[in-house]
Write an enzyme that holds these catalytic residues in place. Structure first.
Site, PDB file in Angstrom:
ATOM      1  N   GLU A  15       0.443  54.399  42.652  1.00  0.00           N
ATOM      2  CA  GLU A  15      -1.019  54.012  42.633  1.00  0.00           C
ATOM      3  C   GLU A  15      -1.217  54.014  44.083  1.00  0.00           C
ATOM      4  O   GLU A  15      -0.645  53.299  44.875  1.00  0.00           O
ATOM      5  CB  GLU A  15      -0.990  52.346  41.986  1.00  0.00           C
ATOM      6  N   GLU A  24       4.106  46.564  38.132  1.00  0.00           N
ATOM      7  CA  GLU A  24       3.972  45.402  39.353  1.00  0.00           C
ATOM      8  C   GLU A  24       4.632  44.301  38.987  1.00  0.00           C
ATOM      9  O   GLU A  24       3.715  43.091  39.019  1.00  0.00           O
ATOM     10  CB  GLU A  24       2.337  45.245  39.771  1.00  0.00           C
TER      11      GLU A  24
HETATM   12  O1  AHR Z   1      -5.360  50.284  39.656  1.00  0.00           O
HETATM   13  C1  AHR Z   1      -5.835  49.011  39.483  1.00  0.00           C
HETATM   14  C2  AHR Z   1      -4.774  48.060  39.192  1.00  0.00           C
HETATM   15  O2  AHR Z   1      -4.097  47.801  40.535  1.00  0.00           O
HETATM   16  C3  AHR Z   1      -3.629  48.087  38.476  1.00  0.00           C
HETATM   17  O3  AHR Z   1      -3.841  47.970  36.989  1.00  0.00           O
HETATM   18  C4  AHR Z   1      -2.404  47.469  38.935  1.00  0.00           C
HETATM   19  O4  AHR Z   1      -1.209  48.051  38.523  1.00  0.00           O
HETATM   20  C5  AHR Z   1      -2.701  47.490  40.333  1.00  0.00           C
HETATM   21  O5  AHR Z   1      -2.765  46.097  40.660  1.00  0.00           O
END
Ligand code: AHR
Length: 507
Positions: free
Chosen positions: A296, A177
């Site tokens: 994610e 990110e």
């Molecule tokens: O999964 C929780 C968080 O969400 C992770 O650390 C990050 O990559 C995202 O913002």
């Protein structure tokens, strides 16, 4: 009172092939965050702990989910992480401030321990490197430490640490990110693109067999989306094999009909990333097609307020411990359907995360283990959603909601498992009031019979599970039937369903 029904239609055919499903779409994620590692997968004092300190009750449940690949060690945490802190004798490992989560990282568990644990749950590791505070050197050294057979400084160190054979980690994330203001070492698209390309080049020189994931936007709502993808891919296209997508949803307005339609946003997000990748492909006159790693995805919002109250710099605090409702499980089912429907381009996906932190599996430190509501759609789709994903023609009644128009009540995905000669239909009924009768023309599956129809339903969209009780759990239904090669699927109001069909009736 008579049950009200809506009607929908589907056509399924063996020849309507989307793609082979890459089993890596059922991946997950463990971040060194909260109680995911300490008190989650690792708890040497726990009564089920094995010789390496890993909880065997957790290992068993993770194995049940058949998780093929697990991303590690972050997440936000990786952007200020020194991987060297987590190797070698435990007593020499430094305690560090984890700036991303304002916690204290003891480094008791690091690369070698995680690889050891992943083997126990039959999963591959998807390793992320720090492109926030570090760069080319740290990343190439980590590849050498993990994957080089021996005879060099880093590979010999791995051997000295007790790991004679290389870890053979295939998939690597180029940072995490990097577009986000919350990220340590946030970068502009140009800064990230250049750094990621040069890091990728060095990593692939160390081990040309690895696959690399270039960081996409941290969500479809980012102001720089999709320009971030276009600009970074200008630099990373030739080196990367995947671009990442991240997305979380939450029912913040307590508007269930609207919330359940969030998978339409996910679908649109995927389509836009594909279009952007293909635009760069055309611009570069490249023969290569960029695949997607949705590394994610989940529901995340329940724990936001309570996390504000956590004492900074504590060890393994209970962060991001969302307790999921029944409606969350239904949305998770639709998100899995969305991944399946894009299986021609989405080749990796990670439910974020796996244990305790926004997770399907919860533990009590020093105590028991239990399944969240979202465990169930993840379990069934992972176990039975393997084979060839099929397009289906769908005619469903629709509704409009606060953020979406033309939301089909029926959400579906279809997989044909050639090996078992099994047809599997995953179906969600988004209608909060009425059951949905779906006439499914299964023309090329003549003579197939229903093996089982699993239903997840509950009168209360906010029903939850806990260590004491399980309000949300699947049951078998015998209401669906086949007549003249039409499968009539009876989907209760607000429900997630899986129908498995075979020619021979043994399951
Ligand atoms: O999964 C929780 C968080 O969400 C992770 O650390 C990050 O990559 C995202 O913002």
């Amino acid at each position: 009172m008579a049950l009200k029904s809506n009607k929908a239609k589907m056509v399924i055919d063996k020849t309507f092939k989307i793609s082979d499903v890459d089993s890596r779409i059922y991946g997950s994620f463990i971040e060194q965050l909260g109680r995911a590692v300490y008190g989650g997968i690792y708890e040497p004092s726990h009564k089920t702990a094995d010789e390496d300190g890993f909880r065997q009750d957790v290992i068993e449940l993770v194995k049940e989910l058949k998780v093929p690949i697990i991303r590690y060690p972050g997440g936000n945490m990786v952007s200020a992480y020194n991987w060297e802190d987590g190797i070698g004798p435990r007593e020499l490992r430094p305690k560090r401030l984890d700036l991303a989560w304002k916690s204290l990282e003891t480094n008791e568990v690091g690369t070698d321990e995680f690889v050891t644990w992943a083997k126990k749950v039959n999963a591959d590791v998807m390793m992320a490197v720090n492109l926030g505070t570090r760069g080319i050197d740290a990343a190439r050294n980590l590849v050498e430490y993990c994957n080089h057979p021996g005879g060099t400084y880093w590979s010999n160190l791995r051997k000295e640490n007790g790991f004679k054979d290389p870890h053979k980690i295939k998939v690597w994330c180029l940072g995490n990110e990097m577009d986000g203001s919350w990220q340590i070492g946030q970068k502009t698209a140009y800064e990230y693109g250049r750094l990621a390309a040069e890091t990728a080049k060095a990593m692939k020189l160390v081990d040309p067999t690895i696959e690399l994931v270039s960081c996409g936007s941290s969500g479809s709502g980012m102001p720089t989306f999709p320009e971030w993808e276009a600009e970074t891919l200008e630099h990373t296209y030739d080196y990367a094999d995947f671009i990442s997508l991240h997305q979380y949803y939450g029912n913040r307005n307590n508007d269930t009909a609207n919330y359940l339609a969030s998978s339409l946003d996910m679908d649109n997000f995927i389509k836009t990333v594909i279009a952007t990748c293909d635009y760069i492909k055309a611009k570069k006159r490249s023969k290569k097609t960029m695949n997607l790693s949705f590394d994610e995805w989940n529901v995340w919002f329940h724990s936001n307020d309570q996390d504000e109250k956590i004492e900074p710099w504590s060890i393994a605090p209970p962060l991001l411990e969302d307790i999921y409702t029944f409606e969350d499980a239904v949305l998770v089912g639709s998100m899995l359907n969305t991944l399946l429907k894009h299986s021609d381009r989405v080749k990796i996906a990670c439910m974020a995360q796996l244990v305790n932190v926004i997770a399907p599996i919860m533990t009590e430190t020093g105590g028991g283990i239990w399944k969240q509501t979202i465990f169930y759609p993840y379990y069934y789709t992972s176990v039975y959603g393997r084979g060839v994903a099929l397009h289906s023609l769908v005619d469903s009644p629709k509704y409009d909601s606060r953020d979406f128009t033309d939301v089909p009540y029926l959400d579906q995905a279809v997989v044909y498992n050639e090996e078992n000669d099994e047809l599997v239909v995953f179906a969600v009924n988004r209608n909060l009031e009425n059951q949905l009768l779906v006439d499914i023309d299964i023309r090329s599956f003549e003579g197939y019979k229903i093996i089982e129809h699993i239903v997840l339903e509950n009168d209360n969209p906010k029903a939850i599970n806990s260590i004491e009780y399980e309000q949300v759990k699947p049951h078998l239904s015998n209401k669906s039937y086949i007549e003249n090669d039409i499968l009539v699927a009876v989907l209760p109001k607000l429900s997630w369903n899986m129908l498995r069909l075979r020619k021979n009736e043994e399951s």
